[in-house]
Design a protein around this motif. Structure first.
Motif, mmCIF file in Angstrom:
data_model
loop_
_atom_site.group_PDB
_atom_site.id
_atom_site.type_symbol
_atom_site.label_atom_id
_atom_site.label_comp_id
_atom_site.label_asym_id
_atom_site.label_seq_id
_atom_site.Cartn_x
_atom_site.Cartn_y
_atom_site.Cartn_z
ATOM 1 N N LEU A 49 0.846 -1.185 0.000
ATOM 2 C CA LEU A 49 0.000 0.000 0.000
ATOM 3 C C LEU A 49 0.881 1.235 0.000
ATOM 4 N N PHE A 50 0.591 2.166 -0.911
ATOM 5 C CA PHE A 50 1.366 3.398 -1.063
ATOM 6 C C PHE A 50 0.438 4.605 -1.044
ATOM 7 N N VAL A 51 0.960 5.728 -0.567
ATOM 8 C CA VAL A 51 0.231 6.993 -0.580
ATOM 9 C C VAL A 51 1.153 8.060 -1.147
ATOM 10 N N SER A 52 0.652 8.761 -2.177
ATOM 11 C CA SER A 52 1.364 9.888 -2.766
ATOM 12 C C SER A 52 0.709 11.168 -2.262
ATOM 13 N N THR A 53 1.490 11.990 -1.561
ATOM 14 C CA THR A 53 0.929 13.211 -0.987
ATOM 15 C C THR A 53 2.008 14.238 -0.700
ATOM 16 N N ASP A 54 1.551 15.466 -0.508
ATOM 17 C CA ASP A 54 2.423 16.545 -0.038
ATOM 18 C C ASP A 54 1.964 17.014 1.340
ATOM 19 N N SER A 55 0.994 16.318 1.910
ATOM 20 C CA SER A 55 0.374 16.720 3.172
ATOM 21 C C SER A 55 0.940 15.959 4.371
ATOM 22 N N PRO A 56 1.507 16.668 5.336
ATOM 23 C CA PRO A 56 1.973 15.992 6.552
ATOM 24 C C PRO A 56 0.850 15.263 7.286
ATOM 25 N N GLU A 57 -0.354 15.819 7.265
ATOM 26 C CA GLU A 57 -1.487 15.156 7.937
ATOM 27 C C GLU A 57 -1.835 13.837 7.257
ATOM 28 N N ILE A 58 -1.854 13.837 5.930
ATOM 29 C CA ILE A 58 -2.149 12.599 5.206
ATOM 30 C C ILE A 58 -1.013 11.601 5.396
ATOM 31 N N MET A 59 0.221 12.081 5.451
ATOM 32 C CA MET A 59 1.362 11.193 5.705
ATOM 33 C C MET A 59 1.203 10.488 7.045
ATOM 34 N N THR A 60 0.756 11.217 8.051
ATOM 35 C CA THR A 60 0.541 10.629 9.378
ATOM 36 C C THR A 60 -0.537 9.559 9.328
ATOM 37 N N ILE A 61 -1.633 9.860 8.657
ATOM 38 C CA ILE A 61 -2.723 8.890 8.517
ATOM 39 C C ILE A 61 -2.223 7.659 7.772
ATOM 40 N N ALA A 62 -1.488 7.880 6.699
ATOM 41 C CA ALA A 62 -0.984 6.779 5.870
ATOM 42 C C ALA A 62 -0.065 5.858 6.660
ATOM 43 N N THR A 63 0.884 6.434 7.381
ATOM 44 C CA THR A 63 1.822 5.591 8.132
ATOM 45 C C THR A 63 1.117 4.849 9.265
ATOM 46 N N ARG A 64 0.092 5.464 9.815
ATOM 47 C CA ARG A 64 -0.687 4.798 10.859
ATOM 48 C C ARG A 64 -1.354 3.530 10.317
ATOM 49 N N HIS A 65 -1.613 3.510 9.015
ATOM 50 C CA HIS A 65 -2.247 2.352 8.381
ATOM 51 C C HIS A 65 -1.249 1.485 7.620
ATOM 52 N N GLY A 66 0.031 1.704 7.864
ATOM 53 C CA GLY A 66 1.057 0.853 7.280
ATOM 54 C C GLY A 66 1.385 1.131 5.825
ATOM 55 N N ALA A 67 0.972 2.282 5.321
ATOM 56 C CA ALA A 67 1.262 2.627 3.929
ATOM 57 C C ALA A 67 2.687 3.148 3.787
#
Length: 109
Positions: A49-67
């Protein structure tokens, strides 16, 4: 022969114009961005699972879900940037990472 994997890619940027903060807006008690991450994690077919973003908030959410994070370049984080260009960038990043691990991308979702 390399092993094939199915990779999921979610995209989201911080600079939404029509609905600022929509990706982190709470819906039924969760930030909106959590729902596709939960769906990908629940799939028996998605290996990475990968997330492409420039948002620190989305990065936090993504890493919390193992992305795994793909830091989106500034030119792909504007309201003029096309989604297909963001997906193509993400695919190239993912393909390169998988190749470095001796893996091959079978399918992107």
């Amino acid at each position: 022969m390399s092993k094939s994997v199915v990779c999921a890619l979610m995209i989201g940027r911080k600079g939404s114009v029509g609905f600022p903060g929509k990706n982190v807006f709470p819906v039924l008690g969760r930030p909106l961005a959590e729902y596709p991450l939960l769906a990908a994690r629940a799939s028996q077919h998605v290996n990475r699972l990968f997330v492409s973003t420039d948002s620190p908030e989305i990065m936090t959410i993504a890493t919390r879900h193992g992305a795994e994070l793909i830091e989106r370049p500034p030119e792909l984080a504007t309201k003029q940037a096309l989604g297909e260009d963001v997906f193509a960038h993400g695919y190239r990043e993912i393909k390169g990472r998988m190749a470095a691990e001796g893996l091959e991308v079978e399918l992107m979702v």
